[in-house]
Design a protein around this motif. Structure first.
Motif, short mmCIF file in Angstrom:
data_model
loop_
_atom_site.label_atom_id
_atom_site.label_comp_id
_atom_site.label_asym_id
_atom_site.label_seq_id
_atom_site.Cartn_x
_atom_site.Cartn_y
_atom_site.Cartn_z
N ASN A 104 0.84 -1.19 0.00
CA ASN A 104 0.00 0.00 0.00
C ASN A 104 0.88 1.25 0.00
OD1 ASN A 104 0.72 0.53 2.75
ND2 ASN A 104 -0.93 -0.80 3.43
N LEU A 105 0.26 2.40 -0.18
CA LEU A 105 0.99 3.65 -0.33
C LEU A 105 1.80 4.00 0.92
CD1 LEU A 105 1.30 5.51 -2.71
CD2 LEU A 105 -0.50 6.95 -1.79
N GLU A 106 1.23 3.75 2.10
CA GLU A 106 1.92 4.09 3.36
C GLU A 106 3.25 3.35 3.48
OE1 GLU A 106 1.26 3.46 8.16
OE2 GLU A 106 -0.41 3.11 6.80
N PHE A 107 3.24 2.06 3.23
CA PHE A 107 4.48 1.28 3.34
C PHE A 107 5.43 1.57 2.19
CE2 PHE A 107 2.13 -0.91 6.56
CZ PHE A 107 3.10 -1.37 7.44
N SER A 108 4.89 1.91 1.03
CA SER A 108 5.75 2.28 -0.09
C SER A 108 6.52 3.56 0.23
CB SER A 108 4.92 2.45 -1.36
OG SER A 108 4.35 1.23 -1.74
N VAL A 109 5.82 4.54 0.80
CA VAL A 109 6.48 5.79 1.20
C VAL A 109 7.53 5.50 2.26
CG1 VAL A 109 6.12 7.98 2.41
CG2 VAL A 109 4.58 7.32 0.57
N GLN A 110 7.19 4.65 3.24
CA GLN A 110 8.15 4.30 4.30
C GLN A 110 9.41 3.67 3.72
OE1 GLN A 110 6.53 1.56 7.17
NE2 GLN A 110 8.45 1.36 8.26
N CYS A 111 9.24 2.75 2.79
CA CYS A 111 10.39 2.09 2.16
C CYS A 111 11.25 3.10 1.40
CB CYS A 111 9.91 0.99 1.24
SG CYS A 111 11.22 0.05 0.46
N LEU A 112 10.61 3.97 0.64
CA LEU A 112 11.36 4.98 -0.13
C LEU A 112 12.07 5.97 0.79
CD1 LEU A 112 8.75 5.49 -2.95
CD2 LEU A 112 11.11 4.77 -3.30
N GLU A 113 11.39 6.41 1.86
CA GLU A 113 12.03 7.34 2.80
C GLU A 113 13.26 6.72 3.44
OE1 GLU A 113 8.85 8.31 5.49
OE2 GLU A 113 8.32 10.12 4.37
N GLN A 114 13.14 5.45 3.84
CA GLN A 114 14.25 4.78 4.51
C GLN A 114 15.42 4.52 3.56
OE1 GLN A 114 12.75 1.30 6.52
NE2 GLN A 114 11.34 2.50 7.76
N ASN A 115 15.19 4.67 2.28
CA ASN A 115 16.24 4.49 1.28
C ASN A 115 16.51 5.78 0.52
OD1 ASN A 115 17.06 1.53 1.31
ND2 ASN A 115 14.83 1.45 1.42
N ASN A 116 16.21 6.91 1.18
CA ASN A 116 16.51 8.24 0.66
C ASN A 116 15.91 8.49 -0.72
OD1 ASN A 116 17.58 10.75 1.19
ND2 ASN A 116 19.51 10.31 0.17
N TRP A 117 14.71 7.95 -0.93
CA TRP A 117 13.96 8.13 -2.17
C TRP A 117 14.69 7.61 -3.41
CZ3 TRP A 117 8.89 9.01 -2.02
CH2 TRP A 117 8.37 9.49 -0.82
N ASP A 118 15.58 6.65 -3.22
CA ASP A 118 16.27 5.99 -4.32
C ASP A 118 15.43 4.77 -4.72
OD1 ASP A 118 17.89 4.31 -5.91
OD2 ASP A 118 19.72 5.00 -4.93
N PHE A 119 14.75 4.86 -5.86
CA PHE A 119 13.79 3.83 -6.28
C PHE A 119 14.44 2.46 -6.41
CE2 PHE A 119 10.86 1.58 -9.00
CZ PHE A 119 9.61 2.03 -8.60
N ASP A 120 15.60 2.39 -7.04
CA ASP A 120 16.27 1.11 -7.25
C ASP A 120 16.73 0.50 -5.93
OD1 ASP A 120 15.88 1.22 -10.01
OD2 ASP A 120 17.76 2.30 -10.32
N LYS A 121 17.32 1.33 -5.07
CA LYS A 121 17.78 0.85 -3.76
C LYS A 121 16.58 0.37 -2.93
CE LYS A 121 20.35 2.27 0.33
NZ LYS A 121 20.96 3.39 1.03
N ALA A 122 15.49 1.12 -2.97
CA ALA A 122 14.28 0.74 -2.24
C ALA A 122 13.74 -0.59 -2.77
CB ALA A 122 13.22 1.83 -2.34
N GLY A 123 13.80 -0.78 -4.09
CA GLY A 123 13.35 -2.04 -4.68
C GLY A 123 14.20 -3.22 -4.22
N ASN A 124 15.50 -3.02 -4.19
CA ASN A 124 16.39 -4.09 -3.72
C ASN A 124 16.14 -4.40 -2.25
OD1 ASN A 124 17.65 -4.32 -6.22
ND2 ASN A 124 19.25 -2.86 -5.70
N MET A 125 15.96 -3.36 -1.43
CA MET A 125 15.71 -3.56 -0.01
C MET A 125 14.35 -4.24 0.20
SD MET A 125 18.52 -2.67 1.19
CE MET A 125 18.04 -3.19 2.80
#
Length: 100
Positions: A62-83
């Motif tokens: 969902n959007l809430e957890f997607s934002v959390q993942c992106l924030e924790q990875n400094n809004w780096d889409f690829d890094k967030a995807g890997n994490m």
């Protein structure tokens, strides 16, 4: 059972309130000891919203957890995807993250 095996006749499931382990950030690896200081992102809110929506679509979260993942990875889409992939494989993402 045959030989020296076990046979489970009854299994009990114990559910308890969440503890401090539930507050961990599931999308972050522990920083290496020689990590450089993280830089802050310079994205505007519209760009962040667009990234979060796209990440939500691709990850199924969902959007809430997607934002959390992106924030924790400094809004780096690829890094967030890997994490996300690592956290999902390790079972660190709670089921409510996939409730849309």
């Amino acid at each position: 059972p045959q030989n020296a095996g076990f046979c489970i006749i009854n299994e009990t499931l114990f559910v308890s309130p969440a503890n401090d382990l539930s507050k961990r950030k599931p999308f972050m690896n522990p920083p290496p000891e020689t990590a450089a200081p993280a830089t802050t992102s310079t994205l505007d809110e519209a760009s962040k919203r667009s990234l979060a929506t796209s990440f939500s679509d691709k990850s199924g979260m969902n959007l809430e957890f997607s934002v959390q993942c992106l924030e924790q990875n400094n809004w780096d889409f690829d890094k967030a995807g890997n994490m996300f992939n690592e956290a999902k494989a390790a079972g660190r993402i709670p089921p409510e993250a996939f409730n849309k």
